[in-house]
Motif scaffolding. Structure first.
Motif, mmCIF file in Angstrom:
data_model
loop_
_atom_site.group_PDB
_atom_site.id
_atom_site.type_symbol
_atom_site.label_atom_id
_atom_site.label_comp_id
_atom_site.label_asym_id
_atom_site.label_seq_id
_atom_site.Cartn_x
_atom_site.Cartn_y
_atom_site.Cartn_z
ATOM 1 N N TRP A 60 -2.700 -0.905 -2.835
ATOM 2 C CA TRP A 60 -3.358 0.251 -3.427
ATOM 3 C C TRP A 60 -2.408 1.436 -3.505
ATOM 4 O O TRP A 60 -1.583 1.649 -2.613
ATOM 5 C CB TRP A 60 -4.577 0.659 -2.605
ATOM 6 C CG TRP A 60 -5.635 -0.376 -2.480
ATOM 7 C CD1 TRP A 60 -5.939 -1.112 -1.370
ATOM 8 C CD2 TRP A 60 -6.551 -0.796 -3.489
ATOM 9 N NE1 TRP A 60 -6.981 -1.958 -1.622
ATOM 10 C CE2 TRP A 60 -7.389 -1.787 -2.918
ATOM 11 C CE3 TRP A 60 -6.759 -0.425 -4.816
ATOM 12 C CZ2 TRP A 60 -8.398 -2.412 -3.626
ATOM 13 C CZ3 TRP A 60 -7.778 -1.043 -5.532
ATOM 14 C CH2 TRP A 60 -8.573 -2.023 -4.936
ATOM 15 N N HIS B 73 0.818 -1.201 0.000
ATOM 16 C CA HIS B 73 0.000 0.000 0.000
ATOM 17 C C HIS B 73 0.862 1.266 0.000
ATOM 18 O O HIS B 73 1.816 1.388 0.771
ATOM 19 C CB HIS B 73 -0.915 0.015 1.222
ATOM 20 C CG HIS B 73 -1.866 -1.150 1.277
ATOM 21 N ND1 HIS B 73 -2.700 -1.482 0.230
ATOM 22 C CD2 HIS B 73 -2.107 -2.057 2.260
ATOM 23 C CE1 HIS B 73 -3.428 -2.544 0.567
ATOM 24 N NE2 HIS B 73 -3.081 -2.913 1.784
ATOM 25 N N TYR C 202 0.248 5.300 0.130
ATOM 26 C CA TYR C 202 -0.797 6.284 0.399
ATOM 27 C C TYR C 202 -0.219 7.657 0.712
ATOM 28 O O TYR C 202 0.882 7.782 1.262
ATOM 29 C CB TYR C 202 -1.635 5.835 1.611
ATOM 30 C CG TYR C 202 -2.793 4.917 1.272
ATOM 31 C CD1 TYR C 202 -4.104 5.333 1.462
ATOM 32 C CD2 TYR C 202 -2.573 3.640 0.773
ATOM 33 C CE1 TYR C 202 -5.184 4.490 1.162
ATOM 34 C CE2 TYR C 202 -3.636 2.791 0.470
ATOM 35 C CZ TYR C 202 -4.941 3.227 0.670
ATOM 36 O OH TYR C 202 -5.986 2.397 0.361
ATOM 37 N N ARG D 79 -8.653 5.209 -5.878
ATOM 38 C CA ARG D 79 -7.724 4.204 -5.376
ATOM 39 C C ARG D 79 -7.379 3.245 -6.516
ATOM 40 O O ARG D 79 -8.260 2.646 -7.121
ATOM 41 C CB ARG D 79 -8.381 3.451 -4.215
ATOM 42 C CG ARG D 79 -7.465 2.518 -3.467
ATOM 43 C CD ARG D 79 -8.156 1.953 -2.239
ATOM 44 N NE ARG D 79 -9.305 1.132 -2.581
ATOM 45 C CZ ARG D 79 -9.987 0.385 -1.691
ATOM 46 N NH1 ARG D 79 -9.625 0.406 -0.415
ATOM 47 N NH2 ARG D 79 -11.015 -0.339 -2.080
ATOM 48 N N TYR D 80 -6.086 3.118 -6.804
ATOM 49 C CA TYR D 80 -5.627 2.307 -7.935
ATOM 50 C C TYR D 80 -4.982 1.019 -7.450
ATOM 51 O O TYR D 80 -4.067 1.043 -6.613
ATOM 52 C CB TYR D 80 -4.577 3.061 -8.750
ATOM 53 C CG TYR D 80 -5.065 4.299 -9.452
ATOM 54 C CD1 TYR D 80 -5.467 4.266 -10.789
ATOM 55 C CD2 TYR D 80 -5.108 5.519 -8.791
ATOM 56 C CE1 TYR D 80 -5.900 5.405 -11.446
ATOM 57 C CE2 TYR D 80 -5.542 6.671 -9.434
ATOM 58 C CZ TYR D 80 -5.933 6.608 -10.758
ATOM 59 O OH TYR D 80 -6.361 7.743 -11.395
ATOM 60 N N GLY D 81 -5.413 -0.107 -8.002
ATOM 61 C CA GLY D 81 -4.647 -1.329 -7.892
ATOM 62 C C GLY D 81 -3.483 -1.287 -8.864
ATOM 63 O O GLY D 81 -3.391 -0.391 -9.709
ATOM 64 N N CYS E 50 -2.949 5.402 -3.525
ATOM 65 C CA CYS E 50 -4.089 6.258 -3.235
ATOM 66 C C CYS E 50 -3.654 7.558 -2.562
ATOM 67 O O CYS E 50 -2.755 7.574 -1.714
ATOM 68 C CB CYS E 50 -5.071 5.518 -2.329
ATOM 69 S SG CYS E 50 -6.608 6.416 -2.010
#
Length: 227
Positions: free
Chosen positions: A121, A98, A100, A159-161, A123
């Protein structure tokens, strides 16, 4: 805390295996790693982490204990982002987990990004948290995110995978988990011979507006509004 390893002309910064939030001690350690990398140039740099998180951004809980010094920390984070953006060595962020907020900004300050395809993610959730970006952060995001992803990511908080991030050119490549670090290292090693002074000057001129915004004096912003 971040740690540094070296294999010939390739340096790897390991941010750690926790949430890797940017507090004072964390920034101290990361700055020390960059000191060593810059002293060894020409070389190349990969930044990664371990576990489920690359970085979750600013340590707002810690900043809440710092009183007026919290603003000084934001200045330090701005300078860290500016330093990574203009550093005279090729940089690749290997996003194994992740990524962020200010952690995503740190990744964007690298030249390239390789992300895990199937989990994790990327994000910028500030809009949903009621946390506006500083002007310097906004300039960095506008400079390093492609259109139309910049609006989706910054204004709408998408939010991008990994696969989505690659498709939107938020990252350069999405690969299986076991290939994230090795692929980032391959990309960095292929660029390691570039002249440091030339690369730094090119970056400084290309991103002059962004660097100026990151280094401009901050206004009076409360800790919850820092991102």
């Amino acid at each position: 805390m971040p740690s540094l390893s070296r294999d010939r002309d390739l340096f790897v910064i390991d941010l750690g295996e926790d949430e890797n939030r940017l507090n004072g001690e964390f920034v101290d350690s990361l700055e020390a790693c960059l000191d060593e990398v810059e002293a060894a140039a020409p070389c190349a740099l990969v930044t990664t982490a371990r576990g489920k998180v690359f970085s979750l951004g600013l340590d707002l809980e810690w900043m809440g204990t710092q009183g007026e010094a919290a603003m000084d920390h934001v200045v330090r984070v701005h300078e860290l982002l500016a330093r990574m953006l203009e550093i005279g060595v090729p940089t690749v962020a290997a996003l194994q987990g992740h990524t962020y907020a200010a952690g995503a900004m740190l990744a964007l300050a690298h030249d390239q990004r390789v992300m895990r395809a199937d989990r994790g993610w990327f994000c910028l959730p500030e809009v949903d948290l009621g946390i506006p970006f500083t002007e310097g952060m906004s300039e960095l995001l506008a400079a390093r995110l492609p259109y139309p992803a910049v609006h989706e990511a910054v204004v709408l908080g998408r939010r991008y995978g990994g696969a989505e991030a690659a498709e939107a050119s938020v990252v350069d490549e999405a690969v299986p988990e076991e290939e994230v670090l090795s692929r980032a290292c391959e990309r960095a090693e292929a660029l390691a011979g570039k002249d440091p002074a030339t690369m730094r000057t090119i970056k400084q001129r290309l991103y002059a507006r962004t660097l100026a915004a990151l280094r401009a004096p901050l206004g009076a912003v409360s800790v919850p509004a820092l991102g």
